[in-house]
Design an enzyme around this catalytic site. Structure first.
Site, PDB file in Angstrom:
ATOM      1  N   GLY A 139       7.226   5.876   7.626  1.00 35.62           N
ATOM      2  CA  GLY A 139       6.407   7.089   7.563  1.00 35.62           C
ATOM      3  C   GLY A 139       6.586   7.869   8.852  1.00 35.62           C
ATOM      4  N   SER A 140       5.593   8.658   9.181  1.00 40.64           N
ATOM      5  CA  SER A 140       5.748   9.542  10.336  1.00 40.64           C
ATOM      6  C   SER A 140       5.617   8.766  11.652  1.00 40.64           C
ATOM      7  CB  SER A 140       4.684  10.641  10.281  1.00 40.64           C
ATOM      8  OG  SER A 140       3.413  10.053  10.382  1.00 40.64           O
ATOM      9  N   GLU A 175       9.903  17.569  13.987  1.00 39.56           N
ATOM     10  CA  GLU A 175      10.191  17.294  12.579  1.00 39.56           C
ATOM     11  C   GLU A 175       9.286  18.164  11.701  1.00 39.56           C
ATOM     12  OE1 GLU A 175       8.938  13.580  10.613  1.00 39.56           O
ATOM     13  OE2 GLU A 175      10.999  13.393   9.882  1.00 39.56           O
ATOM     14  N   GLY A 185       3.131   5.685  12.736  1.00 43.42           N
ATOM     15  CA  GLY A 185       3.782   4.474  13.254  1.00 43.42           C
ATOM     16  C   GLY A 185       3.239   4.073  14.621  1.00 43.42           C
ATOM     17  N   CYS A 195      13.881  11.599   5.738  1.00 43.74           N
ATOM     18  CA  CYS A 195      13.912  11.255   7.163  1.00 43.74           C
ATOM     19  C   CYS A 195      15.281  11.582   7.746  1.00 43.74           C
ATOM     20  CB  CYS A 195      13.580   9.786   7.346  1.00 43.74           C
ATOM     21  SG  CYS A 195      14.549   8.735   6.277  1.00 43.74           S
ATOM     22  N   LYS A 210       0.894  -1.169   0.000  1.00 41.61           N
ATOM     23  CA  LYS A 210       0.000   0.000   0.000  1.00 41.61           C
ATOM     24  C   LYS A 210       0.930   1.216   0.000  1.00 41.61           C
ATOM     25  CE  LYS A 210      -1.683   3.075   1.867  1.00 41.61           C
ATOM     26  NZ  LYS A 210      -1.420   4.480   1.401  1.00 41.61           N
ATOM     27  N   GLU A 260       9.924   2.383  10.642  1.00 42.23           N
ATOM     28  CA  GLU A 260      10.968   3.380  10.356  1.00 42.23           C
ATOM     29  C   GLU A 260      10.273   4.724  10.290  1.00 42.23           C
ATOM     30  OE1 GLU A 260      14.084   3.078  10.354  1.00 42.23           O
ATOM     31  OE2 GLU A 260      14.245   0.900  10.328  1.00 42.23           O
TER      32      GLU A 260
HETATM   33  P1  NAD Z   1       2.763   9.271   6.632  1.00 36.67           P
HETATM   34  O1  NAD Z   1       2.942   8.677   7.988  1.00 36.67           O
HETATM   35  O2  NAD Z   1       1.771  10.341   6.463  1.00 36.67           O
HETATM   36  O3  NAD Z   1       2.329   8.130   5.584  1.00 36.67           O
HETATM   37  C1  NAD Z   1       3.119   6.996   5.357  1.00 36.67           C
HETATM   38  C2  NAD Z   1       2.236   5.864   4.838  1.00 36.67           C
HETATM   39  O4  NAD Z   1       1.347   5.473   5.875  1.00 36.67           O
HETATM   40  C3  NAD Z   1       1.361   6.249   3.644  1.00 36.67           C
HETATM   41  O5  NAD Z   1       1.295   5.159   2.739  1.00 36.67           O
HETATM   42  C4  NAD Z   1       0.001   6.478   4.292  1.00 36.67           C
HETATM   43  O6  NAD Z   1      -1.069   6.279   3.410  1.00 36.67           O
HETATM   44  C5  NAD Z   1       0.016   5.417   5.373  1.00 36.67           C
HETATM   45  N1  NAD Z   1      -0.901   5.658   6.513  1.00 36.67           N
HETATM   46  C6  NAD Z   1      -1.320   6.846   7.015  1.00 36.67           C
HETATM   47  N2  NAD Z   1      -2.171   6.635   8.055  1.00 36.67           N
HETATM   48  C7  NAD Z   1      -2.261   5.292   8.216  1.00 36.67           C
HETATM   49  C8  NAD Z   1      -2.967   4.455   9.122  1.00 36.67           C
HETATM   50  N3  NAD Z   1      -3.740   4.964  10.087  1.00 36.67           N
HETATM   51  N4  NAD Z   1      -2.840   3.113   9.005  1.00 36.67           N
HETATM   52  C9  NAD Z   1      -2.045   2.596   8.049  1.00 36.67           C
HETATM   53  N5  NAD Z   1      -1.362   3.336   7.147  1.00 36.67           N
HETATM   54  C10 NAD Z   1      -1.458   4.669   7.242  1.00 36.67           C
HETATM   55  O7  NAD Z   1       4.213   9.728   6.131  1.00 36.67           O
HETATM   56  P2  NAD Z   1       4.620  10.532   4.807  1.00 36.67           P
HETATM   57  O8  NAD Z   1       4.151  11.936   4.933  1.00 36.67           O
HETATM   58  O9  NAD Z   1       4.270   9.761   3.583  1.00 36.67           O
HETATM   59  O10 NAD Z   1       6.215  10.498   4.934  1.00 36.67           O
HETATM   60  C11 NAD Z   1       6.944  11.386   5.714  1.00 36.67           C
HETATM   61  C12 NAD Z   1       7.383  10.752   7.021  1.00 36.67           C
HETATM   62  O11 NAD Z   1       8.075   9.532   6.771  1.00 36.67           O
HETATM   63  C13 NAD Z   1       8.357  11.609   7.799  1.00 36.67           C
HETATM   64  O12 NAD Z   1       8.027  11.582   9.156  1.00 36.67           O
HETATM   65  C14 NAD Z   1       9.699  10.922   7.566  1.00 36.67           C
HETATM   66  O13 NAD Z   1      10.669  11.161   8.552  1.00 36.67           O
HETATM   67  C15 NAD Z   1       9.288   9.494   7.512  1.00 36.67           C
HETATM   68  N6  NAD Z   1      10.265   8.673   6.816  1.00 36.67           N
HETATM   69  C16 NAD Z   1      11.046   7.850   7.572  1.00 36.67           C
HETATM   70  C17 NAD Z   1      12.023   7.070   6.967  1.00 36.67           C
HETATM   71  C18 NAD Z   1      12.895   6.167   7.790  1.00 36.67           C
HETATM   72  O14 NAD Z   1      13.481   5.256   7.221  1.00 36.67           O
HETATM   73  N7  NAD Z   1      13.017   6.365   9.088  1.00 36.67           N
HETATM   74  C19 NAD Z   1      12.200   7.131   5.583  1.00 36.67           C
HETATM   75  C20 NAD Z   1      11.375   7.997   4.845  1.00 36.67           C
HETATM   76  C21 NAD Z   1      10.406   8.755   5.478  1.00 36.67           C
END
Ligand code: NAD
Length: 500
Positions: free
Chosen positions: A228-229, A385, A233, A284, A175, A250
């Protein structure tokens, strides 16, 4: 008429059960509509998980070297399509072509690493405590993996998860971020061309709170890998904890780059600009805090503001452009909110801080590379962040203070130190509380064959990349073969060990 895309489930393309679609637009020019992608519901996820579970029964029995051969073929296809993938990725995500080429290259490297892992996946054979008995361990696939990915590395991050999962014999449902669905579409098209059997790789587009949540909650999904964020997470972690799923998280970062007074300042300057404003600060690992030793602080800040002001903003597909747009309006709004927060806290805006002028800049989500000086440890600018082109400069007196400031945030992904002092360098590698520390290089830039991830609220102890991720995607099983022909009792028959 822009194309309408479908989900890939069990080897076939399906329109979403909801009948609804999400628009995918170019962030550098929002009048450019790339396509309409499924706004899937839980029935679509259900169907995909069922297809993956069915495919698992056969895929798990395919010899690992043969699974590796398919990954090698997919790596070759990614290499053959590198330029066009980079171009379409810049169109949907915004970062400059040099960076999207790097994103594809990361996928190629990950494919070749995973292909070779098909011939390793080592277990152990060890001596038994008892006579005439073999003792060994090996890796088994686990089942259906749910992969949830962010927008900033549209190809690399899906491959970091998908390729090791497949090499280990699992099947996957991806997804991807709703902001960059096209890259994942192209990735799975190439996977089909490479010859992956139906159902081994499934793709369900949609919003996180709907399709993502359904995947997390599905009882037949045994493994979840999320990038993701930290907020998302945490929500996923709660559900996965209740249902005892294996989970890799992550998440966010607030990475510091430290420059000591003995550093090569030209080198450090290049590093800060690349670390802070590459990917428009949407990494990130982005350098979002700059900790400057007081002896070089004023001189460095002046040079930095000057160089940041010269960075060329624009459409990442145009030659010479160094900084692309933010991903969407909400991301730019967030950056603008933090600029106000910084001003109110009394930090000194020394570069940027506003939207660029001009007709072409008005077409997309652009924001000038922004630097605040005079930021204090503990300020919101320094702690939270922002995920955009905003750098906060903190003055420090010593390496000790820099380490304290670096460690004083809830995140722990990467850190960096510029110095010529080897003792300071090793001390920093020991004491900076992060998953990655760079010496004389900026906070960004992972290599596919090393473990990647962070500590504290950046991660939950697992790593992507390198050899460690194969442990996450496989279960260790132990086998004993007793060929003594008599009942030997392990943990009881201590005397048999010494018999002659
Ligand atoms: P986000 O958390 O908004 O979304 C990430 C993914 O999660 C998307 O596919 C989204 O549709 C999904 N998602 C959102 N809500 C959900 C839920 N309730 N249940 C399941 N899935 C859900 O993050 P973003 O804006 O796409 O990315 C930016 C963030 O990602 C930043 O915080 C960044 O630091 C982090 N990031 C971390 C790493 C790492 O390796 N540590 C790498 C890249 C990005």
């Amino acid at each position: 008429m822009p194309p309408t895309f479908k989900n890939l489930i069990g080897g076939d393309w399906f329109a979403p059960s909801t009948g609804r679609y999400l628009e995918n637009r170019n962030p550098a020019d929002t009048s450019d509509l790339i396509g309409r992608f499924p706004d899937s519901g839980s029935p679509d996820v259900e169907r995909a998980v069922k297809a993956a579970a069915k495919a698992f029964e056969r895929w798990r029995l395919v010899p690992a070297p043969a699974r590796g051969d398919l990954l090698k073929r997919l790596g070759d296809l990614l290499a053959a399509n590198k330029e066009s993938l980079a171009d379409s990725m810049t169109r949907e995500m915004g970062k400059v072509l040099a960076e999207t080429r790097g994103d594809v290259q990361e996928g190629i490297d990950t494919a070749y690493y995973a292909a070779s892992e098909g011939r390793r996946l080592f277990g152990h054979t060890v001596p038994s405590e008892l006579r005439a008995k073999w003792a060994m361990s090996w890796r088994r696939p686990i089942g259906v993996c749910g992969l949830i990915t962010p927008f900033n590395f549209p190809l690399a991050i899906p491959t970091w998860k998908m390729f090791p999962a497949l090499a280990c014999g699992n099947t996957v449902v991806l997804k991807p971020s709703e902001d960059v669905p096209h890259t994942s579409h192209r990735l799975v098209e190439l996977a089909l061309e490479a010859g992956f059997p139906p159902g081994v790789i499934n793709l369900v587009h949609g919003r996180g709170e709907v399709a993502g949540k359904a995947l997390v909650e599905h009882p037949e999904v045994r493994v979840l890998s999320f990038t993701g964020s930290t907020e998302t997470g945490s929500a996923i972690g709660e559900i996965a904890g209740r249902s005892h799923k294996r989970l890799s998280l992550e998440m966010g970062g607030k990475n510091a780059l430290i420059v000591l007074d003995d550093a090569d300042l030209d080198l450090a300057l290049d590093g800060v600009l690349w670390g802070a404003f590459g990917t428009t600060g949407q990494r990130c690992t982005a350098t979002s805090r700059l900790l400057l030793h007081r002896k070089i602080h004023d001189k460095f800040v002046t040079r930095l503001a000057d160089r940041a002001g010269q960075l060329k903003l624009g459409d990442g597909r145009r030659a010479g452009v160094e900084v692309g747009p933010l991903i969407h309006e909400a991301a730019r709004d967030k950056v603008e909110r933090y600029v106000e927060i910084g001003k109110k806290a009394g930090a000194k805006l020394i570069s940027g801080g506003k939207r660029p002028r001009g007709a072409s800049a008005a077409k997309g989500w652009f924001f000038e590379p922004t630097i605040f000086a005079g930021v204090k440890a503990g300020d919101r600018l320094e702690q939270e962040e922002i995920f955009g082109p905003v750098l906060s400069v903190v003055r420090i007196e010593s390496l000790d203070e820099a380490i304290r400031v670096n460690n004083g945030v809830r995140y722990g992904l990467s850190s960096s130190l510029y110095t010529r002092d080897v003792q300071a360098a090793f001390r920093a590698m020991q004491d900076l509380d992060n998953g990655i520390t760079y010496i004389n290089a900026p906070t960004i830039g992972a290599e596919a064959h090393l473990p990647f991830g962070g500590v504290k609220q950046t991660g939950n102890g697992h790593r992507e990349g390198g050899w460690q991720v194969y442990e996450f995607y496989s279960e260790t099983k132990v086998g004993y073969v007793d060929y003594s022909g008599r009942l030997q009792k392990a943990q009881i028959d201590n005397y048999v060990r010494l018999e002659t």
